[in-house]
Design a protein around this motif. Sequence first.
Motif, PDB file in Angstrom:
ATOM      1  N   TYR A 117       9.815   5.228  -7.803  1.00  0.00           N
ATOM      2  CA  TYR A 117      10.244   5.095  -6.405  1.00  0.00           C
ATOM      3  C   TYR A 117       9.097   4.750  -5.471  1.00  0.00           C
ATOM      4  CZ  TYR A 117       8.147   9.697  -5.707  1.00  0.00           C
ATOM      5  OH  TYR A 117       7.252  10.735  -5.654  1.00  0.00           O
ATOM      6  N   PHE A 118       7.905   4.986  -5.926  1.00  0.00           N
ATOM      7  CA  PHE A 118       6.700   4.908  -5.112  1.00  0.00           C
ATOM      8  C   PHE A 118       6.565   3.625  -4.280  1.00  0.00           C
ATOM      9  CE2 PHE A 118       2.185   3.624  -5.066  1.00  0.00           C
ATOM     10  CZ  PHE A 118       1.649   4.638  -4.305  1.00  0.00           C
ATOM     11  N   PRO A 119       6.750   2.420  -4.847  1.00  0.00           N
ATOM     12  CA  PRO A 119       6.562   1.215  -4.042  1.00  0.00           C
ATOM     13  C   PRO A 119       7.583   1.053  -2.931  1.00  0.00           C
ATOM     14  CG  PRO A 119       7.413   0.644  -6.193  1.00  0.00           C
ATOM     15  CD  PRO A 119       7.046   2.095  -6.251  1.00  0.00           C
ATOM     16  N   TYR A 120       8.711   1.778  -3.038  1.00  0.00           N
ATOM     17  CA  TYR A 120       9.728   1.688  -1.993  1.00  0.00           C
ATOM     18  C   TYR A 120       9.424   2.669  -0.853  1.00  0.00           C
ATOM     19  CZ  TYR A 120      11.914  -0.778  -5.812  1.00  0.00           C
ATOM     20  OH  TYR A 120      12.150  -1.658  -6.848  1.00  0.00           O
ATOM     21  N   ALA A 121       8.791   3.788  -1.189  1.00  0.00           N
ATOM     22  CA  ALA A 121       8.402   4.747  -0.163  1.00  0.00           C
ATOM     23  C   ALA A 121       7.133   4.315   0.562  1.00  0.00           C
ATOM     24  CB  ALA A 121       8.202   6.132  -0.792  1.00  0.00           C
ATOM     25  N   TYR A 122       6.242   3.619  -0.173  1.00  0.00           N
ATOM     26  CA  TYR A 122       4.961   3.145   0.369  1.00  0.00           C
ATOM     27  C   TYR A 122       4.932   1.618   0.270  1.00  0.00           C
ATOM     28  CZ  TYR A 122       2.793   7.777   0.603  1.00  0.00           C
ATOM     29  OH  TYR A 122       2.462   9.066   0.933  1.00  0.00           O
ATOM     30  N   PRO A 123       5.656   0.925   1.140  1.00  0.00           N
ATOM     31  CA  PRO A 123       5.846  -0.521   0.949  1.00  0.00           C
ATOM     32  C   PRO A 123       4.571  -1.344   0.951  1.00  0.00           C
ATOM     33  CG  PRO A 123       6.647   0.215   3.099  1.00  0.00           C
ATOM     34  CD  PRO A 123       6.395   1.434   2.301  1.00  0.00           C
ATOM     35  N   SER A 124       3.564  -0.968   1.722  1.00  0.00           N
ATOM     36  CA  SER A 124       2.370  -1.820   1.740  1.00  0.00           C
ATOM     37  C   SER A 124       1.540  -1.661   0.466  1.00  0.00           C
ATOM     38  CB  SER A 124       1.505  -1.542   2.967  1.00  0.00           C
ATOM     39  OG  SER A 124       0.686  -0.415   2.788  1.00  0.00           O
ATOM     40  N   LEU A 125       1.815  -0.603  -0.314  1.00  0.00           N
ATOM     41  CA  LEU A 125       1.107  -0.434  -1.584  1.00  0.00           C
ATOM     42  C   LEU A 125       1.850  -1.124  -2.722  1.00  0.00           C
ATOM     43  CD1 LEU A 125      -0.050   3.274  -1.371  1.00  0.00           C
ATOM     44  CD2 LEU A 125      -1.207   1.218  -0.596  1.00  0.00           C
ATOM     45  N   LYS A 126       3.128  -1.444  -2.502  1.00  0.00           N
ATOM     46  CA  LYS A 126       3.942  -2.131  -3.495  1.00  0.00           C
ATOM     47  C   LYS A 126       3.858  -1.412  -4.840  1.00  0.00           C
ATOM     48  CE  LYS A 126       3.699  -6.481  -1.010  1.00  0.00           C
ATOM     49  NZ  LYS A 126       3.376  -7.917  -1.052  1.00  0.00           N
ATOM     50  N   GLN A 137      -2.517   0.422   4.383  1.00  0.00           N
ATOM     51  CA  GLN A 137      -1.954   0.861   5.648  1.00  0.00           C
ATOM     52  C   GLN A 137      -0.934   1.977   5.489  1.00  0.00           C
ATOM     53  OE1 GLN A 137      -2.981   0.032   8.736  1.00  0.00           O
ATOM     54  NE2 GLN A 137      -1.585   1.648   9.415  1.00  0.00           N
ATOM     55  N   SER A 138      -0.140   1.945   4.403  1.00  0.00           N
ATOM     56  CA  SER A 138       0.893   2.966   4.204  1.00  0.00           C
ATOM     57  C   SER A 138       0.312   4.365   4.109  1.00  0.00           C
ATOM     58  CB  SER A 138       1.702   2.663   2.942  1.00  0.00           C
ATOM     59  OG  SER A 138       2.559   1.565   3.139  1.00  0.00           O
ATOM     60  N   LEU A 139      -0.928   4.480   3.646  1.00  0.00           N
ATOM     61  CA  LEU A 139      -1.522   5.814   3.521  1.00  0.00           C
ATOM     62  C   LEU A 139      -1.605   6.473   4.882  1.00  0.00           C
ATOM     63  CD1 LEU A 139      -4.440   5.258   0.966  1.00  0.00           C
ATOM     64  CD2 LEU A 139      -2.026   5.728   0.545  1.00  0.00           C
ATOM     65  N   ASP A 140      -2.072   5.740   5.883  1.00  0.00           N
ATOM     66  CA  ASP A 140      -2.165   6.299   7.231  1.00  0.00           C
ATOM     67  C   ASP A 140      -0.792   6.454   7.870  1.00  0.00           C
ATOM     68  OD1 ASP A 140      -5.007   6.561   7.350  1.00  0.00           O
ATOM     69  OD2 ASP A 140      -5.156   4.394   7.625  1.00  0.00           O
ATOM     70  N   ASP A 141       0.084   5.495   7.606  1.00  0.00           N
ATOM     71  CA  ASP A 141       1.424   5.565   8.188  1.00  0.00           C
ATOM     72  C   ASP A 141       2.161   6.823   7.765  1.00  0.00           C
ATOM     73  OD1 ASP A 141       0.966   3.120   9.358  1.00  0.00           O
ATOM     74  OD2 ASP A 141       2.154   1.969   7.906  1.00  0.00           O
ATOM     75  N   HIS A 142       1.905   7.281   6.532  1.00  0.00           N
ATOM     76  CA  HIS A 142       2.696   8.386   5.980  1.00  0.00           C
ATOM     77  C   HIS A 142       1.903   9.680   5.800  1.00  0.00           C
ATOM     78  CE1 HIS A 142       6.215   5.969   5.454  1.00  0.00           C
ATOM     79  NE2 HIS A 142       5.601   5.091   4.679  1.00  0.00           N
ATOM     80  N   ARG A 143       0.763   9.783   6.457  1.00  0.00           N
ATOM     81  CA  ARG A 143      -0.048  10.998   6.284  1.00  0.00           C
ATOM     82  C   ARG A 143       0.752  12.261   6.595  1.00  0.00           C
ATOM     83  NH1 ARG A 143      -5.732  12.413   6.443  1.00  0.00           N
ATOM     84  NH2 ARG A 143      -6.347  10.241   6.803  1.00  0.00           N
ATOM     85  N   PHE A 144       1.609  12.213   7.616  1.00  0.00           N
ATOM     86  CA  PHE A 144       2.376  13.400   8.004  1.00  0.00           C
ATOM     87  C   PHE A 144       3.889  13.188   7.866  1.00  0.00           C
ATOM     88  CE2 PHE A 144      -1.653  13.740  10.371  1.00  0.00           C
ATOM     89  CZ  PHE A 144      -2.100  14.945   9.843  1.00  0.00           C
ATOM     90  N   THR A 145       4.282  12.177   7.100  1.00  0.00           N
ATOM     91  CA  THR A 145       5.705  11.947   6.859  1.00  0.00           C
ATOM     92  C   THR A 145       6.267  13.032   5.948  1.00  0.00           C
ATOM     93  OG1 THR A 145       5.464   9.558   7.095  1.00  0.00           O
ATOM     94  CG2 THR A 145       7.411  10.354   5.927  1.00  0.00           C
TER      95      THR A 145
END
Length: 372
Positions: A117-126, A137-145
């Motif tokens: 599921y990972f690439p769908y939850a973190y799209p910029s990491l694919k 970028q997804s790492l920072d976007d989801h730090r507190f998700t």
Amino acid sequence: MRKSLDPAALDAAIENVHRAGMPGLFAEVRDGDQVWRGAAGVADVTTRRPVTTAMRHRVGSITKTFTAAAVLQQAEAGRIGLDTPIARYLPGLVPGGRGDAITVRMLVSHTSGLAEYFPYAYPSLKAFPALADTGPQSLDDHRFTRFDPAELIEMGVTAPAVGTPGGTPGVYSNTNYLLLTRLLEQTTGTTAERYITRNVIERAGLRDTAFPTGPEIDGPHSEMYEAWFGMIDPPRDYSVYDMSWVGPSASLISTVTDLNLFFRKLLAGEIVSRSSLEQMRHTVPVVSQEGKTGDYGLGLYPMREPGQDTFWGHGGTVWGAGALAMIRADGRRQMAVAVNLQRWNDLDASGTPQPHPIDEALAALHRVAMYG
């Protein structure tokens, strides 16, 4: 008479990893009653605070061994059948008839064919291993998700299959273990975290191992630096992070001493029965997230050098943190190593990670720790 452990060689090996570019690392190696603990480098590159061997650390997918042990306990109690389709316990959760073909054993061994599921939850990491097309970028976007595990599972089970149920080689996927945690909740009547804490962590006598209750790590710990293949320069600290993106499949916090104690108890038959342990050590080929094929059992995998004894255990990585814990088949020799930098390799034009001095230095440390 020469001792089984060589402290000077271990001191030199761990220092060499730091000199190769690892900010900080710490380890515990045991041979029977002999114990060596060592640390090299810093826990914070700004303050130069040193790492210590007692630090707590995010241990990533080593959590899967704890989860697998919990599932095996339920199988021993007759509440779960390893060869029973997951649809019998969680009807409708895996769509398209695959729930009737995928057994519990296939989930534990990563042979279900379910996608990550990972690439769908973190799209910029694919998806791994298409690293050249990713960005951090997804790492920072989801730090507190705060991710909903039901949504993560849906991402994985509705994604295109990566194999047929039971087919080999399997494909490593966190979707499998999120389904197992849902299964544990169904059969135990409590959360997977609570069941694993009471029946695996506490049974092993671990004092510094726990699931996170928030984005921060309680107790002394290192910063955890993520480089994402040179795309984060200088590497950024992600020790504060909401771990709901992996949940009970890879979120445990532990110490190197606790990891060694856990695997020692596991191989001694004190967490699951001897017959369950033998099933855990029955392996099939599985492709890792990095695209490499290796042997995988039920929450355990082997490491061996040609002509040397086999070790069993698990490794894990999260953002900025990595760990590896291995124990010899006879239960006597073991090691646990934690590092505070991840994805240190640069990529070539095709997106392939290039060798780095850290790689060989870590491999040398592992060899000295396991074989002397």
